[in-house]
Design a protein around this motif. Structure first.
Motif, mmCIF file in Angstrom:
data_model
loop_
_atom_site.group_PDB
_atom_site.id
_atom_site.type_symbol
_atom_site.label_atom_id
_atom_site.label_comp_id
_atom_site.label_asym_id
_atom_site.label_seq_id
_atom_site.Cartn_x
_atom_site.Cartn_y
_atom_site.Cartn_z
ATOM 1 N N ALA A 102 3.813 12.314 -5.432
ATOM 2 C CA ALA A 102 4.284 11.417 -6.189
ATOM 3 C C ALA A 102 3.848 10.086 -5.768
ATOM 4 O O ALA A 102 3.387 9.225 -6.568
ATOM 5 N N LYS A 103 3.816 9.756 -4.439
ATOM 6 C CA LYS A 103 3.289 8.382 -4.201
ATOM 7 C C LYS A 103 1.932 8.448 -4.138
ATOM 8 O O LYS A 103 1.573 7.376 -4.405
ATOM 9 N N GLU A 104 1.219 9.417 -4.036
ATOM 10 C CA GLU A 104 -0.238 9.187 -4.139
ATOM 11 C C GLU A 104 -0.735 8.984 -5.681
ATOM 12 O O GLU A 104 -1.544 8.157 -6.159
ATOM 13 N N THR A 105 0.228 9.811 -6.647
ATOM 14 C CA THR A 105 -0.270 9.566 -7.962
ATOM 15 C C THR A 105 0.207 8.323 -8.367
ATOM 16 O O THR A 105 -0.627 7.626 -9.356
ATOM 17 N N PHE A 106 1.341 7.767 -7.990
ATOM 18 C CA PHE A 106 1.926 6.391 -8.741
ATOM 19 C C PHE A 106 0.927 5.305 -7.979
ATOM 20 O O PHE A 106 0.843 4.295 -8.893
ATOM 21 N N ALA A 107 0.570 5.491 -6.857
ATOM 22 C CA ALA A 107 -0.260 4.607 -6.171
ATOM 23 C C ALA A 107 -1.592 4.284 -6.860
ATOM 24 O O ALA A 107 -2.180 3.261 -6.684
#
Length: 306
Positions: free
Chosen positions: A203-208
């Motif tokens: 999620a962190k990777e995708t949202f960033a």
């Protein structure tokens, strides 16, 4: 969606949130303008245009329940509750109990039933949507074991457990398998924790990666973003540009994630839910209505419980 506002708004406290699911109790409403005051009690039903068949509905069995009325709509019977009030228009509300009609005291029963006939397509559609949503709630919950399936980015991926491995988790995009290494004596909660940690990292990777794309389209700058584990909101945005996005969005396809991101960033242009706000969302995410409806119709009971 709720606007949390204090009497003296503080830029660090003013927050707009995108609801996680439709508020409870689940209700859908529609208004119909009141008939003219001098309309006859038994005005003829309006002529309906040729349209596709109405969605199938199971016919009521027996007599209507106490306090309910029944109307014949072509080949269909429809039971509804009638509530009289001081409102100026006829309102239709769809909830888990079915259809409720609220009408002014001066409107006749014939006029109310004419209004139901005019809105019957909307009514049957919403009743079927509610029935399908209730059916999804009854589906069995995911079992945390080898071979279980987990929703990830709109697809079902398969869990593969490797015992006697103290650590390690890997996802194969080709086979749609998530392999999790666990100690031989690991319990279900350890498996859940490992998978949740992996989802949150993704999620962190995708949202960033997605946030800067829509921020550039809007010409806005956000101050920071963080993951949320809220049980009631998909995301939130403060007036000073702090974005929070729910990591459970990783269960859904990328367009739905992009909609939430576009929604929250649009609040940096319009800190409200006015027509201008929705026009802003549409300017960078034209298909927002479809995504909005898909998130609204997602039952929380269909997602894995961690």
């Amino acid at each position: 969606m709720k606007l949390l506002r204090h009497s003296q708004p503080d830029p660090n406290q003013l927050t707009l949130q995108l609801d996680f699911f439709t508020p409870t109790p689940l209700e859908t409403t529609q208004d119909s303008p009141p008939p003219p005051l001098l309309q006859q009690d038994h005005a003829p039903a309006p002529e309906l245009k040729q349209q596709a068949p109405l969605p199938p509905m199971s016919p009521p069995i027996g007599r209507p329940a106490d306090g309910m009325r029944r109307i014949q709509l072509g080949e269909h019977h429809l039971d509804y509750a009638l509530l009289r009030s001081k409102r100026r228009s006829i309102g239709f509300l769809i909830s888990d109990e079915g259809l409720r009609v609220t009408a002014p005291k001066w409107v006749t029963l014939g006029e109310i039933e004419n209004a139901i006939r005019e809105k019957q397509r909307w009514i049957f559609t919403k009743l079927n949507e509610r029935r399908e949503r209730s059916a999804r709630r009854l589906q069995p919950q995911m079992q945390w074991r080898d071979g279980a399936t987990l929703p990830y980015l709109g697809q079902d991926i398969t869990l593969r457990i490797r015992a006697n491995q103290s650590s390690g988790i890997a996802y194969d995009e080709g086979t749609l398998e998530l392999t999790v290494g666990l100690p031989a004596d690991a319990g279900e909660q350890q498996l859940k924790d490992r998978v949740q940690g992996w989802l949150q990292a993704r999620a962190k990777e995708t949202f960033a990666a997605r946030l800067p794309i829509y921020a550039e389209k809007l010409g806005v700058t956000y101050q920071s973003f963080a993951l949320s584990s809220a049980t009631t909101q998909w995301g939130s945005c403060t007036a000073d540009g702090r974005i929070r996005l729910n990591w459970r969005l990783m269960h859904f396809s990328l367009p739905l994630i992009d909609y939430v991101i576009a929604h929250e960033l649009s609040h940096l242009r319009e800190m409200n839910h006015s027509p201008r706000f929705w026009a802003t969302v549409q300017s960078i995410f034209p298909e927002f209505e479809t995504a909005k409806r898909a998130l609204r119709d997602s039952a929380p009971e269909t997602l894995p419980i961690f």
